[in-house]
Design an enzyme around this catalytic site. Structure first.
Site, PDB file in Angstrom:
ATOM      1  CE  LYS A  97      64.444  -8.073  41.286  1.00 12.75           C
ATOM      2  NZ  LYS A  97      64.749  -7.201  40.110  1.00 12.75           N
ATOM      3  CD  GLU A 119      56.226 -12.003  45.854  1.00 11.45           C
ATOM      4  OE1 GLU A 119      56.018 -12.752  46.831  1.00 11.45           O
ATOM      5  OE2 GLU A 119      57.032 -11.053  45.878  1.00 11.45           O
ATOM      6  CB  SER A 384      70.258  -2.333  39.082  1.00 11.98           C
ATOM      7  OG  SER A 384      69.390  -1.958  38.028  1.00 11.98           O
TER       8      SER A 384
HETATM    9  C1  PLP Z   1      64.171  -5.913  39.942  1.00 12.14           C
HETATM   10  C2  PLP Z   1      65.128  -4.973  39.348  1.00 12.14           C
HETATM   11  C3  PLP Z   1      65.175  -3.616  39.741  1.00 12.14           C
HETATM   12  C4  PLP Z   1      64.197  -3.001  40.708  1.00 12.14           C
HETATM   13  O1  PLP Z   1      64.228  -3.492  41.999  1.00 12.14           O
HETATM   14  P1  PLP Z   1      64.786  -2.673  43.255  1.00 12.14           P
HETATM   15  O2  PLP Z   1      64.352  -3.514  44.396  1.00 12.14           O
HETATM   16  O3  PLP Z   1      64.176  -1.320  43.250  1.00 12.14           O
HETATM   17  O4  PLP Z   1      66.258  -2.608  43.123  1.00 12.14           O
HETATM   18  C5  PLP Z   1      66.147  -2.799  39.204  1.00 12.14           C
HETATM   19  N1  PLP Z   1      67.028  -3.263  38.298  1.00 12.14           N
HETATM   20  C6  PLP Z   1      67.015  -4.548  37.867  1.00 12.14           C
HETATM   21  C7  PLP Z   1      68.017  -4.983  36.886  1.00 12.14           C
HETATM   22  C8  PLP Z   1      66.072  -5.446  38.382  1.00 12.14           C
HETATM   23  O5  PLP Z   1      66.059  -6.706  37.964  1.00 12.14           O
END
Ligand code: PLP
Length: 408
Positions: A97, A119, A384
């Site tokens: 993020k 938000e 992610s």
């Molecule tokens: C917020 C989040 C997501 C989902 O958000 P996307 O916008 O679909 O990428 C995925 N993985 C993690 C670790 C997150 O914090």
């Protein structure tokens, strides 16, 4: 379709990806989003902006993050297929993020804004944005439902330590939807000094494009790193899809390559309404939060209640470019359930020493399922984020996961 000119064609001048996207706004906000679009179109070609963002990525975020071969996990699966991870869990603050929050912060700075507004639901976007605000010396107001504030105490503490003002939202169900409404209302009053920073590749144009561009470092790095490691392309690239930011950044870099691309949505407890957030699998065309896409909706068109064990994935829609990629047939959208995500969470932890975020565990779960079918080749998964935020919840409900380990 030839994807070499894709980025010149999409989004079109109205912010559309085919029939999806756009900027469906109250009249007062039309000039505000136009200003953001013009600023972004100017700076995304500015050498000064690009160089500054590159420097931040390297010195502050710790990029590039590595690509890692999960040798042990692949062997345990008893398949010749190899799983690789793009390690966004090693990005500063522990997830992808920050990639778009730093971009949004830098844009705010270039536009002369003094404050970032957003938000947050689970608090992950709030923490990343508060980090960007601290870095750039900007004020930061984070709108959060009272129910979420109580549930996500550690993230609320983090935001406050970073200097953000966490504004409790006390009407309605006191969760994400009301927080979005409150943040939009605040933005209507404060747009001269503030910019609204959306937390995924969605919302009105130019946010889906901007967030995807800011996340594309993930895919561009991973592509180059994987080619350097192995000399060939992976057979499959996959990532989890909530709103669709980490996946958009990953997928966009591979559009023109001979690679199968899979987005993994949360199936939660199963297909029953309210127990999942698999928008592509069960949604239909609709409008939500100022853009047109595939939305999980009720008979009357209102957004459906959604659920996932991974709070970052429980959004009743998906970014418009994903809907377009699906219609083009370029990306397949598949699902993984809570149970599969938990299984992947423990296996990746125990066999590789990497505790993934429950969101990312959905993508790992799908990769494990595919690897067993494939026998050879390679799957590149975007990890992610890291799972520290999830460990208390997981242990409380599943213990230490012995039941998920391979028996030999
Ligand atoms: C917020 C989040 C997501 C989902 O958000 P996307 O916008 O679909 O990428 C995925 N993985 C993690 C670790 C997150 O914090």
């Amino acid at each position: 379709m030839d994807y070499r000119s894709y980025f010149k064609q999409y989004p079109d001048k109205n912010g559309r990806y085919g029939e999806y996207g756009g900027a469906i706004l109250p009249p007062e906000l039309v000039p505000v989003f136009k200003e953001i679009t013009e600023a972004y179109n100017a700076i995304c070609h500015s050498a000064q902006f690009i160089n500054e963002l590159r420097r931040i990525r390297k010195e502050f975020q710790g990029r590039p993050t590595p690509v890692y071969h999960c040798d042990r996990l692949s062997r345990k699966l008893k398949t010749g297929c190899q799983i690789y991870l793009k390690r966004e869990d090693l990005n500063h603050t522990g997830a992808h993020k920050l990639n778009h929050c730093m971009g949004e912060g830098l844009l705010a700075k270039f536009m002369g804004k003094k404050k970032l507004i957003a938000e947050t639901g689970a608090g992950q976007h709030g923490v990343a944005l508060a980090t960007a605000a601290a870095y750039f010396g900007l004020k930061c107001d984070i709108y959060m439902g009272e129910v979420d504030i109580a549930k996500q105490a550690p993230n609320v503490t983090r935001m406050k330590i970073l200097g953000a003002n966490v504004v409790p939202v006390t009407h309605g169900l006191k969760t994400l939807k009301e927080a979005v409404d409150a943040a939009f209302d605040a933005y209507l009053k404060e747009y001269k000094d503030a910019i609204y920073c959306i937390g995924s590749a969605l919302g009105p144009h130019p946010f889906p494009q901007m967030v995807r561009d800011f996340q594309m470092c993930v895919g561009l790095e991973a592509r180059e790193q994987f080619l350097e490691m192995t000399g060939i392309f992976p057979d499959v690239v996959c990532a989890c899809v909530g709103g669709g930011s980490n996946s958009a950044g990953m997928f966009a870099a591979f559009l023109n390559d001979p690679v199968e691309i899979c987005g993994v949505e949360p199936l939660g407890r199963g297909p029953r309404t309210g127990d999942h957030a698999a928008s592509m699998a069960y949604g239909k065309r609709g409008i939500l939060h100022g853009f047109e896409s595939i939305i999980l909706q009720e008979e009357d068109g209102s957004p459906s209640p959604v659920y996932s064990i991974a709070s970052g994935l429980d959004y009743p829609g998906v970014g418009p470019e994903h809907a377009f990629w699906r219609d083009l047939g370029r990306v397949n959208y598949v699902t993984a359930s809570d149970e599969e995500a938990i299984d992947a969470f423990f296996k990746l932890s125990r066999y590789e020493g990497i505790i993934p975020a429950l969101e990312s565990a959905h993508a790992v779960a799908y990769a494990m399922r595919r690897a067993k079918e494939m026998h050879s080749g390679a799957i590149l998964v975007n990890c992610s984020g890291r799972g520290d935020k999830d460990v208390d919840y997981v242990v409380e409900h599943y213990g230490y996961g012995e039941q998920f380990m391979f028996k030999d």
